[in-house]
Design a protein around this motif. Structure first.
Motif, short mmCIF file in Angstrom:
data_model
loop_
_atom_site.label_atom_id
_atom_site.label_comp_id
_atom_site.label_asym_id
_atom_site.label_seq_id
_atom_site.Cartn_x
_atom_site.Cartn_y
_atom_site.Cartn_z
N LEU A 143 -23.21 -7.30 -3.10
CA LEU A 143 -22.57 -8.10 -4.14
C LEU A 143 -22.79 -9.58 -3.88
O LEU A 143 -22.61 -10.07 -2.77
N LYS A 144 -23.13 -10.31 -4.93
CA LYS A 144 -23.25 -11.75 -4.81
C LYS A 144 -21.86 -12.39 -4.81
O LYS A 144 -20.86 -11.74 -5.09
N LYS A 145 -21.83 -13.69 -4.51
CA LYS A 145 -20.55 -14.37 -4.34
C LYS A 145 -19.68 -14.26 -5.58
O LYS A 145 -18.49 -13.91 -5.49
N ASP A 146 -20.24 -14.55 -6.76
CA ASP A 146 -19.42 -14.48 -7.98
C ASP A 146 -19.00 -13.05 -8.30
O ASP A 146 -17.98 -12.82 -8.94
N TYR A 147 -19.76 -12.08 -7.79
CA TYR A 147 -19.38 -10.69 -8.00
C TYR A 147 -18.19 -10.31 -7.11
O TYR A 147 -17.22 -9.73 -7.59
N TRP A 148 -18.29 -10.61 -5.82
CA TRP A 148 -17.24 -10.12 -4.94
C TRP A 148 -15.93 -10.85 -5.14
O TRP A 148 -14.86 -10.31 -4.86
N ILE A 149 -15.97 -12.10 -5.64
CA ILE A 149 -14.72 -12.79 -5.95
C ILE A 149 -13.98 -12.06 -7.07
O ILE A 149 -12.79 -11.75 -6.96
N VAL A 150 -14.70 -11.75 -8.16
CA VAL A 150 -14.10 -11.02 -9.28
C VAL A 150 -13.69 -9.62 -8.84
O VAL A 150 -12.64 -9.10 -9.22
N PHE A 151 -14.53 -9.01 -8.01
CA PHE A 151 -14.24 -7.66 -7.52
C PHE A 151 -12.96 -7.64 -6.69
O PHE A 151 -12.12 -6.73 -6.82
N CYS A 152 -12.80 -8.64 -5.83
CA CYS A 152 -11.58 -8.72 -5.00
C CYS A 152 -10.34 -8.95 -5.87
O CYS A 152 -9.28 -8.36 -5.64
N ILE A 153 -10.48 -9.83 -6.88
CA ILE A 153 -9.35 -10.07 -7.79
C ILE A 153 -8.97 -8.77 -8.51
O ILE A 153 -7.79 -8.40 -8.61
N PHE A 154 -9.98 -8.06 -8.99
CA PHE A 154 -9.74 -6.79 -9.69
C PHE A 154 -9.06 -5.79 -8.76
O PHE A 154 -8.09 -5.12 -9.14
N THR A 155 -9.54 -5.70 -7.49
CA THR A 155 -9.00 -4.72 -6.54
C THR A 155 -7.55 -5.04 -6.17
O THR A 155 -6.67 -4.16 -6.21
N PHE A 156 -7.30 -6.31 -5.82
CA PHE A 156 -5.93 -6.67 -5.41
C PHE A 156 -4.95 -6.60 -6.58
O PHE A 156 -3.77 -6.26 -6.40
N THR A 157 -5.41 -6.92 -7.77
CA THR A 157 -4.54 -6.79 -8.95
C THR A 157 -4.18 -5.34 -9.19
O THR A 157 -3.02 -4.99 -9.48
N PHE A 158 -5.17 -4.45 -9.08
CA PHE A 158 -4.91 -3.03 -9.25
C PHE A 158 -3.94 -2.52 -8.19
O PHE A 158 -3.00 -1.76 -8.49
N LEU A 159 -4.14 -2.92 -6.93
CA LEU A 159 -3.24 -2.50 -5.86
C LEU A 159 -1.83 -3.05 -6.07
O LEU A 159 -0.83 -2.37 -5.79
N GLY A 160 -1.75 -4.33 -6.57
CA GLY A 160 -0.44 -4.91 -6.84
C GLY A 160 0.30 -4.15 -7.92
O GLY A 160 1.50 -3.86 -7.79
N ALA A 161 -0.39 -3.81 -9.01
CA ALA A 161 0.24 -3.05 -10.10
C ALA A 161 0.66 -1.66 -9.61
O ALA A 161 1.75 -1.17 -9.95
N TYR A 162 -0.20 -1.04 -8.82
CA TYR A 162 0.14 0.28 -8.27
C TYR A 162 1.38 0.20 -7.38
O TYR A 162 2.27 1.07 -7.45
N THR A 163 1.47 -0.84 -6.54
CA THR A 163 2.62 -1.00 -5.63
C THR A 163 3.91 -1.21 -6.40
O THR A 163 4.95 -0.61 -6.08
N ILE A 164 3.87 -2.06 -7.44
CA ILE A 164 5.07 -2.31 -8.24
C ILE A 164 5.53 -1.04 -8.94
O ILE A 164 6.74 -0.72 -8.95
N LEU A 165 4.58 -0.29 -9.50
CA LEU A 165 4.94 0.97 -10.16
C LEU A 165 5.53 1.96 -9.17
O LEU A 165 6.52 2.65 -9.46
N TYR A 166 4.91 2.04 -7.99
CA TYR A 166 5.39 2.99 -6.99
C TYR A 166 6.83 2.64 -6.55
O TYR A 166 7.69 3.51 -6.47
N GLU A 167 7.06 1.34 -6.29
CA GLU A 167 8.40 0.92 -5.86
C GLU A 167 9.43 1.14 -6.97
O GLU A 167 10.58 1.55 -6.71
N ALA A 168 9.03 0.83 -8.21
CA ALA A 168 9.97 1.00 -9.33
C ALA A 168 10.36 2.45 -9.50
O ALA A 168 11.53 2.77 -9.77
N ILE A 169 9.38 3.34 -9.36
CA ILE A 169 9.68 4.77 -9.51
C ILE A 169 10.47 5.29 -8.31
O ILE A 169 11.42 6.06 -8.45
N PHE A 170 10.09 4.84 -7.10
CA PHE A 170 10.75 5.33 -5.88
C PHE A 170 12.21 4.88 -5.82
O PHE A 170 13.10 5.67 -5.48
N TYR A 171 12.45 3.59 -6.14
CA TYR A 171 13.82 3.06 -6.07
C TYR A 171 14.55 3.19 -7.42
O TYR A 171 15.73 2.83 -7.51
N GLN A 172 13.82 3.67 -8.45
CA GLN A 172 14.41 3.85 -9.78
C GLN A 172 15.06 2.55 -10.29
O GLN A 172 16.20 2.55 -10.78
#
Length: 272
Positions: A17-46
């Motif tokens: 991956l070139k520099k402009d690719y991996w920057i966008v890729f990292c943003i996409f990955t961390f955003t997805f993980l952040g959304a997944y974490t929030i959903l998991y916590e919301a469901i787990f703690y209701q």
């Protein structure tokens, strides 16, 4: 871990991956993980409140934007790669045609010397009043030159190398081919997909006319369309099947028998 993998891949000379690719890729990955974490916590703690929903909406917006940026960059790089590949192909075919042209120039030079000696012999025969021998000699020369035909070119190296060169080889092999090419927009002939389809059509007709060895080929353009028509007399055997299917490039494929008992293969190309 990303830099470790990047370094290992570069050691093996693989595409990374070139520099402009991996920057966008990292943003996409961390955003997805952040959304997944929030959903998991919301469901787990209701505890699904308005703040959680706003956070998810924001993360999904970032996720969608980063995805489209990544997709757009991939499309641009693919387009640039296609342009480079076409230029390399044109360069390759131009080099091949240059070699053939040099060879043809040498042959023409030899023919000029040969013609010079022929004229000298005719002059000597006429001086000696050997009219019968002169007539026989001239007829022999004419027969030898009847098979010679000037090579047609389209100024498109890829098309000349793959199509016109193939037609000339067929003529040397005994085929009688009438070729009419009136294409004003030569960019249509630079598409390697169109070239491959035209060659497949010619090869199909060649298999169909193995006994008669004669067909006519017409290629012309109209607006954004390129029209190919190959005509030959109807044979006793069946026309081989074509693998060409209608698509965005090939708008129509027709095989008909006209009133003159001729088989016509027509292909309509659409090019932007």
């Amino acid at each position: 871990m990303f830099y470790y993998v990047e370094k290992r891949l570069k050691q093996y000379r693989k595409v990374t991956l070139k520099k402009d690719y991996w920057i966008v890729f990292c943003i996409f990955t961390f955003t997805f993980l952040g959304a997944y974490t929030i959903l998991y916590e919301a469901i787990f703690y209701q505890t699904i409140g308005s703040k959680t929903i706003y956070n998810l909406l924001f993360l999904f917006i970032v996720l969608i934007i980063s995805f489209f940026i990544l997709y757009y960059r991939m499309q641009i790089d693919h387009y640039n790669h296609m342009l480079i590949s076409n230029e390399l192909l044109k360069s390759h075919y131009a080099e091949e045609l240059y070699k053939k042209t040099n060879k043809l120039s040498y042959q023409i030079l030899q023919e000029k010397h040969h013609m010079f000696y022929i004229l000298i012999k005719i002059r000597n025969l006429l001086k000696n009043h050997n009219l019968d021998e002169t007539s026989l000699f001239v007829n022999e020369v004419i027969e030898n030159y009847q098979a010679y035909e000037l090579t047609q070119t389209s100024n498109v190296p890829a098309f000349d190398y793959n199509i016109l060169n193939y037609i000339n080889l067929l003529k040397k092999d005994g085929y009688t081919i009438t070729t009419i090419i009136t294409v004003e927009n030569n960019k249509m002939l630079e598409d390697i997909h169109i070239i491959n389809i035209i060659k497949e059509c010619i090869e199909t007709i060649v298999q169909y006319t193995t006994n008669e060895r004669q067909f006519d080929l017409q290629l012309h353009d109209s607006d954004s369309y390129l029209i190919l028509k190959i005509t030959t007399h109807k044979q006793n055997n069946q026309l081989p099947l074509l693998s060409i299917k209608e698509s965005d490039l090939v708008r129509k494929v027709d095989i008909i028998t006209n009133e003159n008992n001729e088989v016509e293969l027509r292909v309509l190309f659409f090019t932007k």
